[in-house]
Design a protein around this motif. Structure first.
Motif, PDB file in Angstrom:
ATOM      1  N   ALA A 151       0.829  -1.207   0.000  1.00  0.00           N
ATOM      2  CA  ALA A 151       0.000   0.000   0.000  1.00  0.00           C
ATOM      3  C   ALA A 151       0.864   1.257   0.000  1.00  0.00           C
ATOM      4  O   ALA A 151       0.607   2.198  -0.765  1.00  0.00           O
ATOM      5  CB  ALA A 151      -0.936  -0.013   1.209  1.00  0.00           C
ATOM      6  N   GLN A 152       1.888   1.278   0.839  1.00  0.00           N
ATOM      7  CA  GLN A 152       2.765   2.450   0.911  1.00  0.00           C
ATOM      8  C   GLN A 152       3.514   2.660  -0.401  1.00  0.00           C
ATOM      9  O   GLN A 152       3.660   3.795  -0.863  1.00  0.00           O
ATOM     10  CB  GLN A 152       3.758   2.310   2.074  1.00  0.00           C
ATOM     11  CG  GLN A 152       4.612   3.539   2.289  1.00  0.00           C
ATOM     12  CD  GLN A 152       3.799   4.765   2.657  1.00  0.00           C
ATOM     13  OE1 GLN A 152       3.026   4.730   3.602  1.00  0.00           O
ATOM     14  NE2 GLN A 152       3.961   5.840   1.905  1.00  0.00           N
ATOM     15  N   ALA A 153       3.963   1.578  -1.022  1.00  0.00           N
ATOM     16  CA  ALA A 153       4.671   1.697  -2.308  1.00  0.00           C
ATOM     17  C   ALA A 153       3.754   2.267  -3.379  1.00  0.00           C
ATOM     18  O   ALA A 153       4.157   3.145  -4.155  1.00  0.00           O
ATOM     19  CB  ALA A 153       5.225   0.337  -2.732  1.00  0.00           C
ATOM     20  N   ASP A 213      -0.098   6.132  -7.341  1.00  0.00           N
ATOM     21  CA  ASP A 213      -1.174   5.333  -7.927  1.00  0.00           C
ATOM     22  C   ASP A 213      -2.317   5.345  -6.912  1.00  0.00           C
ATOM     23  O   ASP A 213      -2.497   4.414  -6.134  1.00  0.00           O
ATOM     24  CB  ASP A 213      -0.684   3.904  -8.194  1.00  0.00           C
ATOM     25  CG  ASP A 213      -1.688   3.079  -8.972  1.00  0.00           C
ATOM     26  OD1 ASP A 213      -2.866   3.495  -9.069  1.00  0.00           O
ATOM     27  OD2 ASP A 213      -1.301   2.011  -9.468  1.00  0.00           O
ATOM     28  N   VAL A 214      -3.063   6.435  -6.907  1.00  0.00           N
ATOM     29  CA  VAL A 214      -4.027   6.722  -5.850  1.00  0.00           C
ATOM     30  C   VAL A 214      -5.118   5.660  -5.752  1.00  0.00           C
ATOM     31  O   VAL A 214      -5.418   5.175  -4.656  1.00  0.00           O
ATOM     32  CB  VAL A 214      -4.651   8.132  -6.060  1.00  0.00           C
ATOM     33  CG1 VAL A 214      -5.730   8.411  -5.038  1.00  0.00           C
ATOM     34  CG2 VAL A 214      -3.569   9.192  -6.007  1.00  0.00           C
ATOM     35  N   LYS A 215      -5.688   5.276  -6.868  1.00  0.00           N
ATOM     36  CA  LYS A 215      -6.788   4.304  -6.842  1.00  0.00           C
ATOM     37  C   LYS A 215      -6.325   2.953  -6.292  1.00  0.00           C
ATOM     38  O   LYS A 215      -6.963   2.377  -5.413  1.00  0.00           O
ATOM     39  CB  LYS A 215      -7.372   4.140  -8.241  1.00  0.00           C
ATOM     40  CG  LYS A 215      -8.557   3.209  -8.298  1.00  0.00           C
ATOM     41  CD  LYS A 215      -9.097   3.089  -9.705  1.00  0.00           C
ATOM     42  CE  LYS A 215     -10.236   2.097  -9.747  1.00  0.00           C
ATOM     43  NZ  LYS A 215     -10.677   1.807 -11.103  1.00  0.00           N
ATOM     44  N   LYS A 269      -6.229   7.186   6.066  1.00  0.00           N
ATOM     45  CA  LYS A 269      -5.417   7.049   4.850  1.00  0.00           C
ATOM     46  C   LYS A 269      -6.310   6.893   3.627  1.00  0.00           C
ATOM     47  O   LYS A 269      -6.111   7.549   2.607  1.00  0.00           O
ATOM     48  CB  LYS A 269      -4.511   5.810   4.957  1.00  0.00           C
ATOM     49  CG  LYS A 269      -3.239   6.040   5.663  1.00  0.00           C
ATOM     50  CD  LYS A 269      -2.239   6.633   4.704  1.00  0.00           C
ATOM     51  CE  LYS A 269      -0.843   6.478   5.285  1.00  0.00           C
ATOM     52  NZ  LYS A 269       0.122   7.246   4.536  1.00  0.00           N
ATOM     53  N   ILE A 270      -7.290   5.993   3.727  1.00  0.00           N
ATOM     54  CA  ILE A 270      -8.181   5.736   2.594  1.00  0.00           C
ATOM     55  C   ILE A 270      -8.987   6.987   2.258  1.00  0.00           C
ATOM     56  O   ILE A 270      -9.168   7.336   1.091  1.00  0.00           O
ATOM     57  CB  ILE A 270      -9.107   4.537   2.891  1.00  0.00           C
ATOM     58  CG1 ILE A 270      -8.284   3.262   3.048  1.00  0.00           C
ATOM     59  CG2 ILE A 270     -10.146   4.360   1.797  1.00  0.00           C
ATOM     60  CD1 ILE A 270      -9.043   2.095   3.643  1.00  0.00           C
ATOM     61  N   ALA A 271      -9.445   7.696   3.289  1.00  0.00           N
ATOM     62  CA  ALA A 271     -10.203   8.931   3.063  1.00  0.00           C
ATOM     63  C   ALA A 271      -9.331   9.989   2.386  1.00  0.00           C
ATOM     64  O   ALA A 271      -9.786  10.686   1.470  1.00  0.00           O
ATOM     65  CB  ALA A 271     -10.753   9.462   4.386  1.00  0.00           C
ATOM     66  N   ALA A 272      -8.078  10.115   2.816  1.00  0.00           N
ATOM     67  CA  ALA A 272      -7.167  11.089   2.207  1.00  0.00           C
ATOM     68  C   ALA A 272      -6.927  10.769   0.735  1.00  0.00           C
ATOM     69  O   ALA A 272      -6.711  11.683  -0.074  1.00  0.00           O
ATOM     70  CB  ALA A 272      -5.849  11.117   2.966  1.00  0.00           C
ATOM     71  N   LEU A 273      -6.983   9.503   0.376  1.00  0.00           N
ATOM     72  CA  LEU A 273      -6.814   9.092  -1.021  1.00  0.00           C
ATOM     73  C   LEU A 273      -8.136   9.115  -1.799  1.00  0.00           C
ATOM     74  O   LEU A 273      -8.159   8.796  -2.986  1.00  0.00           O
ATOM     75  CB  LEU A 273      -6.208   7.683  -1.075  1.00  0.00           C
ATOM     76  CG  LEU A 273      -4.783   7.557  -0.551  1.00  0.00           C
ATOM     77  CD1 LEU A 273      -4.396   6.092  -0.387  1.00  0.00           C
ATOM     78  CD2 LEU A 273      -3.806   8.278  -1.472  1.00  0.00           C
ATOM     79  N   GLY A 274      -9.233   9.461  -1.116  1.00  0.00           N
ATOM     80  CA  GLY A 274     -10.533   9.523  -1.771  1.00  0.00           C
ATOM     81  C   GLY A 274     -11.126   8.162  -2.082  1.00  0.00           C
ATOM     82  O   GLY A 274     -11.915   8.025  -3.018  1.00  0.00           O
ATOM     83  N   GLY A 275     -10.765   7.153  -1.299  1.00  0.00           N
ATOM     84  CA  GLY A 275     -11.185   5.797  -1.620  1.00  0.00           C
ATOM     85  C   GLY A 275     -12.314   5.230  -0.789  1.00  0.00           C
ATOM     86  O   GLY A 275     -12.701   4.077  -1.000  1.00  0.00           O
ATOM     87  N   LEU A 276     -12.864   5.993   0.155  1.00  0.00           N
ATOM     88  CA  LEU A 276     -13.938   5.433   0.989  1.00  0.00           C
ATOM     89  C   LEU A 276     -15.191   5.100   0.180  1.00  0.00           C
ATOM     90  O   LEU A 276     -15.886   4.138   0.493  1.00  0.00           O
ATOM     91  CB  LEU A 276     -14.296   6.386   2.134  1.00  0.00           C
ATOM     92  CG  LEU A 276     -13.341   6.416   3.306  1.00  0.00           C
ATOM     93  CD1 LEU A 276     -13.772   7.465   4.336  1.00  0.00           C
ATOM     94  CD2 LEU A 276     -13.222   5.058   3.967  1.00  0.00           C
ATOM     95  N   SER A 277     -15.459   5.873  -0.849  1.00  0.00           N
ATOM     96  CA  SER A 277     -16.679   5.630  -1.635  1.00  0.00           C
ATOM     97  C   SER A 277     -16.630   4.292  -2.375  1.00  0.00           C
ATOM     98  O   SER A 277     -17.667   3.787  -2.796  1.00  0.00           O
ATOM     99  CB  SER A 277     -16.910   6.771  -2.622  1.00  0.00           C
ATOM    100  OG  SER A 277     -15.820   6.857  -3.520  1.00  0.00           O
ATOM    101  N   ALA A 278     -15.450   3.702  -2.518  1.00  0.00           N
ATOM    102  CA  ALA A 278     -15.337   2.392  -3.182  1.00  0.00           C
ATOM    103  C   ALA A 278     -15.786   1.247  -2.272  1.00  0.00           C
ATOM    104  O   ALA A 278     -16.059   0.151  -2.745  1.00  0.00           O
ATOM    105  CB  ALA A 278     -13.898   2.155  -3.639  1.00  0.00           C
TER     106      ALA A 278
END
Length: 195
Positions: free
Chosen positions: A69-71, A77-79, A103-112
């Motif tokens: 995930a960190q890499a 590679d945000v998504k 972390k997921i929220a900062a990447l905009g991934g919670l909606s997934a």
């Protein structure tokens, strides 16, 4: 008599094999961790390749999931990074899920994450990390149309009533104006959120 000795010999054979193969698996996992340490000197692409190779052999290894995930995040590679953090969150103990939600929220991934799963996650986080629970609930109430939005509004109003009264009142106002006949409205009344 011979059946007894045959069973006893079988038991010891299985025990020895379990110890040997269990130790071998542990040794392979430790070797994989050493490879990840060495790849940290080379950069995120090398770490990603090593982490993915390690995870093929040890799919639930938290260290491998975290490094992957960190890499991905370091490679912008945000998504895929958001998905990798979600995979890590699914495998992690509850007490570390709040940081992963951030972390997921900062990447905009919670909606997934499906709304039902987010509702369960918010509920389980509410007692140990209220801030993370609020972040999850906000992702629901600010997201697309879903039949669970009224429930999320009620939960968010309840959770935020002490720490963020303005947010709580906004949730109650939206519940009153948009969902006056929903059962979440009755729950809000019973909890004293609606005057």
């Amino acid at each position: 008599g011979s059946a007894f000795w045959a069973h006893l010999a079988g038991f010891f054979a299985v025990l020895i094999a379990a110890i040997a193969f269990g130790g071998l698996k542990q040794a392979r996992m430790e070797f994989g961790h050493e490879v990840l340490d060495r790849m940290n000197l080379r950069g995120p692409a090398a770490i990603l390749a090593a982490a993915e190779a390690h995870l093929k052999e040890h799919p639930g290894d938290l260290r491998g999931l975290r490094e992957r995930a960190q890499a991905l995040e370091d490679l912008h590679d945000v998504k895929d990074a958001a998905q990798a953090y979600q995979d890590l969150m699914d495998a992690s103990p509850m007490e570390s899920k709040g940081d992963l939600v951030r972390k997921i929220a900062a990447l905009g991934g919670l909606s997934a994450i499906p709304v039902v799963s987010r509702m369960r996650l918010a509920d389980s986080l509410s007692a140990i990390d209220a801030e993370a629970s609020v972040i999850v609930l906000e992702s629901i109430v600010l997201g697309a149309d879903d039949p669970r939005v009224p429930d999320a509004l009620e939960s968010l109003a309840e959770l935020a009533k002490e720490s963020a009264p303005t947010l709580a009142q906004d949730c109650v106002d939206r519940l009153i104006s948009e969902f006056p006949m929903h059962p979440a409205m009755d729950i809000a009344r019973q909890k004293g959120l609606v005057q």
